[in-house]
Scaffold this motif. Structure first.
Motif, PDB file in Angstrom:
ATOM      1  N   SER A  27       0.868  -1.168   0.000  1.00 39.80           N
ATOM      2  CA  SER A  27       0.000   0.000   0.000  1.00 39.80           C
ATOM      3  C   SER A  27       0.908   1.222   0.000  1.00 39.80           C
ATOM      4  CB  SER A  27      -0.880   0.002   1.251  1.00 39.80           C
ATOM      5  OG  SER A  27      -1.430   1.287   1.455  1.00 39.80           O
ATOM      6  N   THR A  28       0.386   2.330  -0.527  1.00 40.66           N
ATOM      7  CA  THR A  28       1.198   3.549  -0.515  1.00 40.66           C
ATOM      8  C   THR A  28       1.131   4.233   0.846  1.00 40.66           C
ATOM      9  OG1 THR A  28      -0.698   4.656  -1.476  1.00 40.66           O
ATOM     10  CG2 THR A  28       1.095   4.075  -2.977  1.00 40.66           C
ATOM     11  N   GLU A  58      -1.235   1.489   6.515  1.00 40.28           N
ATOM     12  CA  GLU A  58      -1.965   0.388   5.899  1.00 40.28           C
ATOM     13  C   GLU A  58      -0.973  -0.734   5.537  1.00 40.28           C
ATOM     14  OE1 GLU A  58      -4.970  -0.114   6.044  1.00 40.28           O
ATOM     15  OE2 GLU A  58      -5.009  -1.916   4.792  1.00 40.28           O
ATOM     16  N   SER A  59       0.176  -0.340   5.000  1.00 35.11           N
ATOM     17  CA  SER A  59       1.211  -1.288   4.631  1.00 35.11           C
ATOM     18  C   SER A  59       1.671  -2.083   5.857  1.00 35.11           C
ATOM     19  CB  SER A  59       2.384  -0.538   4.001  1.00 35.11           C
ATOM     20  OG  SER A  59       3.461  -1.390   3.781  1.00 35.11           O
TER      21      SER A  59
END
Lengths: 231, 255
Positions: free
Chosen positions: A166-167, A171-172
């Motif tokens: 994810s960017t 979230e990543s």
């Protein structure tokens, strides 16, 4: 692979594993205090690497030069350095050595990054297995909350940003930690983890830790030989 | 004007540039995650041998010849990665890292170049000239008693080259070449860390003999070409050119 006891070492290695924010560092610190206050030969491995290895690792991370393979190799180099210079001598000398994370961290992390699990296990096959492995099992949300509340700036590799999950770093990190947890759970029986429910209060966990360690190791034989000073 | 070596005249005489035949490419073991080997069109040519065996001379000549033939080339070697080359240099000077650590450090250096130079260059159709490859790294570790299976797994990340030439030079000739180049013997190339002898000359001879033995053992597994390095640079290069041409035609380089 064999444990240090099975390989005839005089010392014993206790490792803690678990996600960031599982509270494992608190528990191993309390375990260390408990052991040393009893007058036992205990050493907490701070994982100090040589300057040379440290410099390469931090350069690779800062400049984002690492691929899954080189990430894995540079961490294996770092581990080997500490293993050969610090752990092995202490374990030969008969210490109870406490490690905050051991090879299972690498197994989980490198596999999630896409390295073949057998290759990573082979890489670390020079290292003996812990005599006791305590796995602090939390619900993903609990550990995420602890981390994301306390320390809002996540580093690139720590958040798994190199995997393009994810960017958004947060979230990543969530996705990455979720995958790491899956790996840990998969290893739990294979490597005989002692699983501790880390969603419980500190005191309850610590009493479990003390019971587990004293049932699996003969603690009396690690009493220090240095005579107490007489006043 | 640049000196023209044997083979160069023939190479530049033709305007027709020959396209090397595609070959099946594989990793030795698990390889690098997500890399597809069939897109690597270039050729990987490795020159192995001790210090003073004439590797760099041969590679320089191969480069001239290959470029004369119309092929793009790129060179790689040990301790040349962006990631860890400086640190490796320091580690060697101080001799402070233990066996497994140094071994993994070299593997990191290799992997960094493999992923950032070798693979992208092969993808772009370059001829990659490697001044040593995993074999030197493995042999050095084997001589120091490292576990062979461990090394095989570790270097399973490596691509199988299209040709590997081992320049075999007698230890006596190596001594002379080292003296004429540096006026002294190198600590590591003499295997002084192994404690074979306190006499550097003795140690050098013993160490090079051990290395050559391990190379011969690896040869039976990895099947590289042993080239008689006790000849003139011209004679050696002519042999290498012949073998590379055969490889380009799709015949084995190991004739």
């Amino acid at each position: 692979m064999k444990t240090f006891a099975e390989l005839g070492f005089a010392g014993r290695l206790i490792a803690v594993e678990g996600l960031d924010g599982s509270g494992k560092s608190t528990q191993i610190y309390l375990l260390k205090r408990w052991l040393e206050l009893q007058g036992l030969k205990v050493f907490f491995s701070e994982w100090n690497s040589s300057d040379i290895v440290k410099s390469a690792t931090s350069k690779g991370k800062k400049r984002e030069l690492l691929t899954p393979t080189t990430f894995s190799l540079i961490h294996a180099t770092d581990f080997a350095d500490r293993y050969e210079r610090q752990l092995v001598p202490l374990l030969r000398a008969g210490y109870l050595v406490l490690c905050d994370r051991y090879i299972f961290t690498a197994f989980a992390r490198d596999t999630v990054r896409g390295c073949p699990p057998e290759w990573v296990r082979g890489l670390y096959s020079f290292a003996a297995h812990p005599d006791v492995t305590l796995f602090f099992k939390t619900h993903l949300e609990v550990s995420l909350q602890r981390i994301l509340e306390g320390r809002p700036s996540l580093k690139y590799f720590e958040a798994g940003m190199d995997m393009r999950l994810s960017t958004d770093p947060y979230e990543s990190f969530r996705i990455f930690q979720g995958r790491i947890l899956e790996q840990y759970l998969g290893m739990s029986t294979e490597y005989d983890f002692s699983v501790i429910n880390a969603d419980q209060p500190i005191e309850i966990q610590q009493s479990l830790v003390r019971k587990l360690v004293s049932s699996q190791l003969h603690l009396e034989s690690f009493r220090t030989r240095i005579p107490k000073q007489r006043s | 004007m640049k000196k023209k070596y044997s083979g160069i005249q023939a190479a530049i005489a033709s305007k027709e540039v020959v396209m090397p035949k595609a070959s099946k490419r594989q990793f030795y073991g698990f390889g690098i995650p997500l890399v597809k080997t069939d897109s690597l069109r270039g050729k990987l040519i490795v020159v192995e041998g001790a210090d003073g065996s004439g590797r760099s001379t041969q590679i320089a000549r191969l480069r001239d010849w290959l470029e004369g033939c119309g092929h793009a080339t790129v060179q790689v070697g040990l301790k040349r990665s962006t990631l860890v080359s400086e640190e490796l240099e320091l580690a060697q000077k101080g001799n402070i890292l233990s066996r497994t650590t140094l071994s993994l450090f070299y593997a990191t250096d290799f992997a960094d170049q493999l992923e950032n130079v070798i693979i992208p260059s092969l993808k772009a159709g370059f001829m990659v000239l490697a001044d040593r490859y995993i074999y030197t790294l493995m042999v050095r570790d084997l001589v120091r008693g490292m576990n062979p299976e461990w090394l095989t797994n570790l270097y399973g990340i490596a691509l199988q080259p299209d040709a590997v030439f081992y320049l075999n030079v007698s230890p006596e000739q190596l001594v002379e070449r080292n003296f004429s180049k540096n006026a002294s013997l190198d600590y590591w190339e003499s295997g002084m860390d192994l404690g074979l002898s306190r006499d550097m000359f003795d140690s050098f001879l013993k160490y090079q003999e051990m290395m050559a033995d391990e190379f011969r053992k690896l040869q039976s597994v990895y099947g590289f070409t042993i080239v008689d390095g006790n000849r003139t640079p011209e004679a050696i290069n002519a042999e290498l050119q012949k073998r590379i041409e055969a490889m380009f035609r799709g015949e084995p380089a190991t004739l």
